[in-house]
Design an enzyme around this catalytic site. Structure first.
Site, PDB file in Angstrom:
ATOM      1  N   GLU A  85       0.818  -1.217   0.000  1.00 16.19           N
ATOM      2  CA  GLU A  85       0.000   0.000   0.000  1.00 16.19           C
ATOM      3  C   GLU A  85       0.847   1.260   0.000  1.00 16.19           C
ATOM      4  O   GLU A  85       0.401   2.314  -0.453  1.00 16.19           O
ATOM      5  CB  GLU A  85      -0.924   0.025   1.228  1.00 16.19           C
ATOM      6  CG  GLU A  85      -2.276  -0.577   0.918  1.00 16.19           C
ATOM      7  CD  GLU A  85      -3.316  -0.347   2.026  1.00 16.19           C
ATOM      8  OE1 GLU A  85      -4.353  -0.995   1.944  1.00 16.19           O
ATOM      9  OE2 GLU A  85      -3.104   0.464   2.945  1.00 16.19           O
ATOM     10  N   HIS A 145       7.828 -26.865  -1.622  1.00 14.01           N
ATOM     11  CA  HIS A 145       7.239 -28.004  -2.325  1.00 14.01           C
ATOM     12  C   HIS A 145       6.087 -27.591  -3.227  1.00 14.01           C
ATOM     13  O   HIS A 145       5.347 -28.432  -3.731  1.00 14.01           O
ATOM     14  CB  HIS A 145       6.796 -29.061  -1.305  1.00 14.01           C
ATOM     15  CG  HIS A 145       7.968 -29.631  -0.575  1.00 14.01           C
ATOM     16  ND1 HIS A 145       8.525 -30.848  -0.883  1.00 14.01           N
ATOM     17  CD2 HIS A 145       8.742 -29.109   0.418  1.00 14.01           C
ATOM     18  CE1 HIS A 145       9.572 -31.062  -0.101  1.00 14.01           C
ATOM     19  NE2 HIS A 145       9.728 -30.015   0.695  1.00 14.01           N
ATOM     20  N   LYS A 181     -13.849   0.342  -3.390  1.00 14.32           N
ATOM     21  CA  LYS A 181     -14.823   0.740  -2.368  1.00 14.32           C
ATOM     22  C   LYS A 181     -15.980   1.504  -3.003  1.00 14.32           C
ATOM     23  O   LYS A 181     -17.138   1.255  -2.707  1.00 14.32           O
ATOM     24  CB  LYS A 181     -14.157   1.663  -1.335  1.00 14.32           C
ATOM     25  CG  LYS A 181     -13.280   0.972  -0.342  1.00 14.32           C
ATOM     26  CD  LYS A 181     -12.923   1.979   0.762  1.00 14.32           C
ATOM     27  CE  LYS A 181     -11.763   1.492   1.578  1.00 14.32           C
ATOM     28  NZ  LYS A 181     -11.177   2.541   2.405  1.00 14.32           N
TER      29      LYS A 181
HETATM   30  O1  PA5 Z   1      -3.064   1.363   6.014  1.00  9.93           O
HETATM   31  C1  PA5 Z   1      -4.183   1.831   5.868  1.00  9.93           C
HETATM   32  O2  PA5 Z   1      -4.420   3.040   6.098  1.00  9.93           O
HETATM   33  C2  PA5 Z   1      -5.342   0.971   5.471  1.00  9.93           C
HETATM   34  O3  PA5 Z   1      -4.944  -0.321   5.162  1.00  9.93           O
HETATM   35  C3  PA5 Z   1      -6.377   0.901   6.572  1.00  9.93           C
HETATM   36  O4  PA5 Z   1      -5.789   0.424   7.742  1.00  9.93           O
HETATM   37  C4  PA5 Z   1      -7.571   0.035   6.192  1.00  9.93           C
HETATM   38  O5  PA5 Z   1      -8.099   0.413   4.963  1.00  9.93           O
HETATM   39  C5  PA5 Z   1      -8.650   0.130   7.254  1.00  9.93           C
HETATM   40  O6  PA5 Z   1      -9.040   1.457   7.424  1.00  9.93           O
HETATM   41  P1  PA5 Z   1      -9.805   1.942   8.702  1.00  9.93           P
HETATM   42  O7  PA5 Z   1      -8.949   1.716   9.889  1.00  9.93           O
HETATM   43  O8  PA5 Z   1     -10.085   3.375   8.469  1.00  9.93           O
HETATM   44  O9  PA5 Z   1     -11.077   1.117   8.795  1.00  9.93           O
END
Ligand code: PA5
Length: 433
Positions: free
Chosen positions: A287, A308, A422
């Site tokens: 990310e 394996h 989303k």
């Molecule tokens: O690293 C990030 O910001 C994301 O992976 C969030 O942790 C994830 O999308 C969950 O978001 P939230 O904590 O707002 O529900």
């Protein structure tokens, strides 16, 4: 030094002068992280000083909530997705076991939900909870994410049916931002105990905020020792010179290999309890780094299991990857291989050797074979499964990730690409505008 970097298997892939050549880029990335981003409200660099900068009152609140949950619950349901569950789960499994729930213990079972939209997965966990005393920790920094919101509705209904609305309230703990979002509203309206994820720390860098610390403390982990490890990393990994900072050297190596067409990084571990750590690693780098058509594809393999299934591909497939092998010097709990006089299985030559010794030789054999097969191998080693070690390791990778991103010219702390699915999902579901 809790994380040891061994570059001896890289000699045929990276020449000494290349390390000196990349040093200015590392310094530039270091300067952005340490100095430029301090005054930039969008920088989300609160995690950099977080180990030394913990809110003492919040820490005490976490410890007393954890104790209350340990006393009144057999099960803790942790609801969250991405950075709002991976750090906690990785640390709990690393320190306690991937079989934590199955092992005898005096702390509650912990189940993670809200990290998928599978009805059967939720049904199973509701069933497990039927005759147990249960508490919930719902974690969402934004407070608006669909997966945890759906799961929270379902598990809140379960809790309210079981205990009544008023008593259920005492078993619900919300971890979110300080100001906005549906979760914050729900928490305020119903009077749930609330923990704060600071605004300047994004989800995947939040393992040392209450998002990680509350579930980790419920599992019986000493969070002071965990933070001690993180503090040691914060102090040790400051130097801008890659010869004095293994974290920066690891980031530099990733970049040098990427420049040579190695676009896939495989994190490899040899202990099943590290599986979720690899999941955390993948999210951190995936990310943070993959933006603007750039970035290394982070993936992971659990060895020797996956040798394996994927060993052939590694040894003889396309050479567009490199391996980061994360070893544990003394994994503990060792078992000696027994002696059988008849030796039908021809294993007496291993008699009295430990399983960990065999595992370590499998690791060495694999590193040598893959290096011969033209795959660069970066070796990272920690000494054992301890809270200080994982505290250090998490910080090590967080910092290496931020430095890697700045070297690549991308913002480590946003994730614009995640919004597209989303938006489509919520449109398809008919969410009112
Ligand atoms: O690293 C990030 O910001 C994301 O992976 C969030 O942790 C994830 O999308 C969950 O978001 P939230 O904590 O707002 O529900």
């Amino acid at each position: 030094m809790p994380v040891k970097l061994d570059t001896s298997y890289l000699n045929k892939f990276i020449k000494q002068h290349e390390y000196s050549q990349i040093q200015p880029l590392v310094k530039m990335a270091h300067d952005i992280l340490q100095y430029k981003s301090e005054n930039d409200r969008t920088a989300f660099t609160g995690w950099v000083d977080l180990p030394h900068n913990q809110d003492k009152k919040e820490l005490e609140k976490i410890k007393s909530a954890a104790q209350k949950i340990q006393e009144n619950s057999q099960v803790l349901i942790v609801i969250g997705i991405g950075g709002s569950y991976l750090g906690a789960r990785a640390i709990i499994e690393f320190l306690k076991s991937n079989n934590y729930n199955l092992l005898p213990k005096d702390t509650p079972d912990i189940f993670f939900v809200g990290n998928n939209l599978s009805a059967s997965y939720m049904q199973e966990i509701l069933k497990i909870c039927e005759n147990k005393n249960v508490s919930i920790n719902v974690i969402s920094k934004s407070g608006t994410t669909a997966e945890p919101a759906v799961a929270f509705r379902i598990f809140r209904e379960f809790l309210e049916n079981k205990y009544g609305k008023a008593n259920a309230r005492d078993r619900i703990y919300c971890t979110t931002n300080i100001r906005s979002g549906e979760l914050k509203e729900l928490a305020d309206k119903n009077g749930y105990e609330t923990f704060i994820i600071p605004d300047n720390i994004s989800g995947r860098f939040s393992a040392f905020t209450p998002a990680g610390l509350l579930p980790i403390a419920v599992a019986g982990v000493d969070i002071d020792r965990l933070l001690y490890g993180a503090k040691s990393a914060q102090d040790a990994l400051m130097h801008e010179d890659i010869n004095k900072n293994d974290c920066y050297k690891y980031a530099a190596i990733r970049r040098l290999l990427y420049n040579k067409g190695k676009e896939i990084e495989i994190l490899e571990t040899y202990e099943p309890r590290m599986h979720m750590f690899s999941e955390w690693f993948k999210q951190l780098f995936g990310e943070s780094e993959a933006k603007d058509g750039k970035g290394i594809f982070p993936t992971s393999l659990d060895f020797t299991t996956d040798l394996h299934s994927m060993g052939q591909l590694l040894q003889s497939g396309k050479k567009n990857l490199f391996e980061t092998v994360l070893l544990v010097k003394d994994p503990g709990n060792d078992i000696r291989i027994p002696y059988f006089p008849e030796d039908t299985d021809k294993l007496n030559y291993l008699h009295d050797k430990t399983v960990s010794f065999v595992n370590s030789q499998a690791a060495l054999g694999t590193i040598l074979a893959h290096t011969d097969g033209d795959i660069p191998n970066i070796i990272l080693e920690i000494s054992h499964f301890a809270a200080e070690e994982i505290g250090y390791l998490i910080y090590f990778f967080e910092k290496a990730c931020a430095i890697s991103c700045y070297m690549l010219g991308v913002n480590p702390f946003d994730q614009p690409g995640v919004e597209f699915y989303k938006k489509n999902m919520l449109n398809l579901l008919g969410k009112p505008k």
